[in-house]
Scaffold this motif. Structure first.
Motif, mmCIF file in Angstrom:
data_model
loop_
_atom_site.group_PDB
_atom_site.id
_atom_site.type_symbol
_atom_site.label_atom_id
_atom_site.label_comp_id
_atom_site.label_asym_id
_atom_site.label_seq_id
_atom_site.Cartn_x
_atom_site.Cartn_y
_atom_site.Cartn_z
ATOM 1 N N ARG A 80 0.845 -1.189 0.000
ATOM 2 C CA ARG A 80 0.000 0.000 0.000
ATOM 3 C C ARG A 80 0.885 1.245 0.000
ATOM 4 O O ARG A 80 1.678 1.455 0.921
ATOM 5 C CB ARG A 80 -0.925 0.009 1.216
ATOM 6 C CG ARG A 80 -1.972 1.101 1.136
ATOM 7 C CD ARG A 80 -3.037 0.927 2.191
ATOM 8 N NE ARG A 80 -4.185 1.780 1.901
ATOM 9 C CZ ARG A 80 -5.257 1.883 2.676
ATOM 10 N NH1 ARG A 80 -5.320 1.179 3.795
ATOM 11 N NH2 ARG A 80 -6.246 2.675 2.337
ATOM 12 N N VAL A 81 0.739 2.049 -1.041
ATOM 13 C CA VAL A 81 1.521 3.276 -1.176
ATOM 14 C C VAL A 81 0.617 4.438 -0.783
ATOM 15 O O VAL A 81 -0.265 4.851 -1.541
ATOM 16 C CB VAL A 81 2.052 3.448 -2.616
ATOM 17 C CG1 VAL A 81 2.908 4.711 -2.720
ATOM 18 C CG2 VAL A 81 2.852 2.215 -3.036
ATOM 19 N N ARG A 82 0.812 4.939 0.421
ATOM 20 C CA ARG A 82 -0.043 5.981 0.976
ATOM 21 C C ARG A 82 0.193 7.333 0.293
ATOM 22 O O ARG A 82 1.179 7.543 -0.411
ATOM 23 C CB ARG A 82 0.237 6.119 2.467
ATOM 24 C CG ARG A 82 -0.250 4.954 3.313
ATOM 25 C CD ARG A 82 -1.747 5.002 3.466
ATOM 26 N NE ARG A 82 -2.229 4.143 4.558
ATOM 27 C CZ ARG A 82 -3.489 4.102 4.941
ATOM 28 N NH1 ARG A 82 -4.386 4.862 4.343
ATOM 29 N NH2 ARG A 82 -3.868 3.296 5.912
ATOM 30 N N ASP A 83 -0.721 8.270 0.544
ATOM 31 C CA ASP A 83 -0.593 9.611 -0.028
ATOM 32 C C ASP A 83 0.577 10.388 0.552
ATOM 33 O O ASP A 83 0.933 11.452 0.026
ATOM 34 C CB ASP A 83 -1.894 10.393 0.172
ATOM 35 C CG ASP A 83 -3.019 9.900 -0.728
ATOM 36 O OD1 ASP A 83 -2.711 9.166 -1.699
ATOM 37 O OD2 ASP A 83 -4.193 10.227 -0.464
ATOM 38 N N ALA A 84 1.196 9.873 1.615
ATOM 39 C CA ALA A 84 2.432 10.484 2.116
ATOM 40 C C ALA A 84 3.536 10.417 1.067
ATOM 41 O O ALA A 84 4.543 11.125 1.163
ATOM 42 C CB ALA A 84 2.890 9.772 3.393
ATOM 43 N N LEU A 218 3.136 -8.745 -8.654
ATOM 44 C CA LEU A 218 3.240 -7.890 -7.483
ATOM 45 C C LEU A 218 2.020 -6.981 -7.455
ATOM 46 O O LEU A 218 1.704 -6.334 -8.463
ATOM 47 C CB LEU A 218 4.524 -7.073 -7.566
ATOM 48 C CG LEU A 218 5.000 -6.315 -6.329
ATOM 49 C CD1 LEU A 218 5.325 -7.281 -5.197
ATOM 50 C CD2 LEU A 218 6.226 -5.474 -6.672
ATOM 51 N N ARG A 219 1.344 -6.906 -6.312
ATOM 52 C CA ARG A 219 0.103 -6.146 -6.190
ATOM 53 C C ARG A 219 0.337 -4.880 -5.374
ATOM 54 O O ARG A 219 0.905 -4.946 -4.283
ATOM 55 C CB ARG A 219 -0.990 -6.994 -5.523
ATOM 56 C CG ARG A 219 -1.329 -8.237 -6.305
ATOM 57 C CD ARG A 219 -2.268 -9.166 -5.529
ATOM 58 N NE ARG A 219 -2.566 -10.321 -6.360
ATOM 59 C CZ ARG A 219 -3.541 -10.369 -7.266
ATOM 60 N NH1 ARG A 219 -4.334 -9.304 -7.416
ATOM 61 N NH2 ARG A 219 -3.727 -11.430 -8.016
ATOM 62 N N LEU A 220 -0.119 -3.745 -5.893
ATOM 63 C CA LEU A 220 0.028 -2.473 -5.180
ATOM 64 C C LEU A 220 -1.288 -1.719 -5.163
ATOM 65 O O LEU A 220 -2.015 -1.682 -6.170
ATOM 66 C CB LEU A 220 1.100 -1.602 -5.831
ATOM 67 C CG LEU A 220 2.507 -2.202 -5.892
ATOM 68 C CD1 LEU A 220 2.807 -2.689 -7.299
ATOM 69 C CD2 LEU A 220 3.559 -1.206 -5.448
ATOM 70 N N ALA A 221 -1.607 -1.130 -4.013
ATOM 71 C CA ALA A 221 -2.750 -0.229 -3.878
ATOM 72 C C ALA A 221 -2.178 1.164 -3.654
ATOM 73 O O ALA A 221 -1.649 1.476 -2.590
ATOM 74 C CB ALA A 221 -3.627 -0.643 -2.707
ATOM 75 N N VAL A 222 -2.237 2.002 -4.680
ATOM 76 C CA VAL A 222 -1.600 3.317 -4.658
ATOM 77 C C VAL A 222 -2.636 4.386 -4.344
ATOM 78 O O VAL A 222 -3.628 4.534 -5.061
ATOM 79 C CB VAL A 222 -0.910 3.607 -6.006
ATOM 80 C CG1 VAL A 222 -0.307 5.010 -6.011
ATOM 81 C CG2 VAL A 222 0.165 2.559 -6.284
ATOM 82 N N GLY A 223 -2.401 5.127 -3.261
ATOM 83 C CA GLY A 223 -3.318 6.186 -2.844
ATOM 84 C C GLY A 223 -4.179 5.748 -1.678
ATOM 85 O O GLY A 223 -4.628 4.596 -1.599
ATOM 86 N N ASP A 224 -4.435 6.676 -0.756
ATOM 87 C CA ASP A 224 -5.241 6.366 0.424
ATOM 88 C C ASP A 224 -6.646 5.897 0.061
ATOM 89 O O ASP A 224 -7.263 5.131 0.796
ATOM 90 C CB ASP A 224 -5.350 7.593 1.334
ATOM 91 C CG ASP A 224 -4.051 7.889 2.071
ATOM 92 O OD1 ASP A 224 -3.091 7.088 1.946
ATOM 93 O OD2 ASP A 224 -3.995 8.923 2.772
#
Length: 309
Positions: A80-84, A218-224
């Motif tokens: 998970r790539v947060r908005d930070a 590879l799975r990514l959830a980008v953004g809050d």
């Protein structure tokens, strides 16, 4: 939001590891366990890498966000790539490489660790890999499925030219040579929030002869605002490039041990980023990569994409 800093792109791609001061120095326990069950990793140290156990070659996620670290199956993990991680593209023509207008927000997983953002890299340090294969592996980007572009590059600490490793706007496959006992972190740019599936293949020649190869996603959830459940549920349907086995692996020049490539302590999110070149230079890079002769060999992978490695 921070602003990216411009630099110049070079045509040379070489895959030697960056020097390994502080945060990049590690050795892996041969008895490190494999964890089961789903995990959402949004802060801390994470690597993608091959494992070789009992004659079986797999791609797994090395999870250093827990103590002691564990290995996980990619199908069990969402990064998970947060908005930070958000920074803005500057008003600078050298950023044409991103294909984004000045001021556009992009999510950046930086080469130098930001404690508020998952720190994504790769390693070839599994003890079974070290003893079982020859001098290195080919990490091949087979495709990216998502709402925007993904660009991965290294930046040296002396603000030298960035070295672009993978770019989802270019044709696939995109192979990268990585020596054994390598531990590297790079800058990952995601141009839009949403779910991203990154299809990869890792191939190697065995020391005893023959080849091994594996594929995974590879799975990514980008953004809050992006759903982790959606990231787990989404299937990779983008297809695979033909001739993935015949592409010539390239490599990345090592980063300066004193700067962005050192990866030691957190940088508070400051990214010595960079990309770029004018359109003519960029076109030259593309032509150079596409013109390289086919040399890499591999056996067809038995694993299905979208499942475990």
């Amino acid at each position: 939001m921070k602003t990216l800093v411009a630099a110049v792109v070079t045509a040379g791609l070489v895959a030697t590891p960056a020097p390994t001061p502080d945060g990049l120095t590690q050795s892996l326990d041969p008895n490190q366990r494999e964890a089961t069950g789903r995990a959402v990793l949004e802060q801390g140290h994470v690597d993608l890498g091959p494992r070789y156990r009992d004659g079986k070659w797999t791609i797994q996620v090395h999870d250093g966000t827990v103590a002691p670290p564990v290995w996980r199956q990619p199908s069990d993990v969402v990064l998970r790539v947060r908005d930070a991680a958000v920074e803005r593209v500057p008003d600078d023509p050298t950023y044409a490489f991103l294909g984004q207008q000045p001021g556009t927000p992009v999510h950046v997983v930086p080469q130098t660790q930001n404690p508020e953002v998952v720190w994504l890299g790769w390693n070839t340090q599994d003890p079974g890999v070290l003893s079982g294969i020859g001098r290195g592996v080919t990490m091949n980007l087979l495709g990216v499925q998502g709402p925007g572009s993904v660009i991965v590059y290294l930046q040296s600490g002396n603000l030298g030219a960035p070295q672009v490793l993978w770019n989802s706007t270019l044709p696939y496959p995109q192979p990268l040579w990585v020596d054994t006992n390598t531990h590297t972190h790079a800058n990952w740019i995601f141009t839009k929030p949403g779910v991203y599936l990154v299809a990869v293949e890792i191939t190697a020649d065995l020391a005893a002869g023959g080849q091994v190869s594996g594929r995974s996603v590879l799975r990514l959830a980008v953004g809050d605002g992006t759903s982790v459940d959606e990231a787990f549920a989404t299937q990779y349907t983008a297809g695979l490039p033909t001739g993935a086995a015949s592409a010539t692996p390239t490599a990345v020049a090592a980063a300066d041990p004193g700067g962005a490539g050192s990866g030691g302590g957190g940088s508070g999110g400051t990214l010595p980023v960079v990309i770029g070149v004018a359109a003519v230079a960029f076109a030259g890079v593309v032509l150079l990569v596409l013109a390289r002769g086919a040399r890499a060999r591999r056996r067809a992978a038995d694993e299905q994409l979208g499942g475990s490695a």
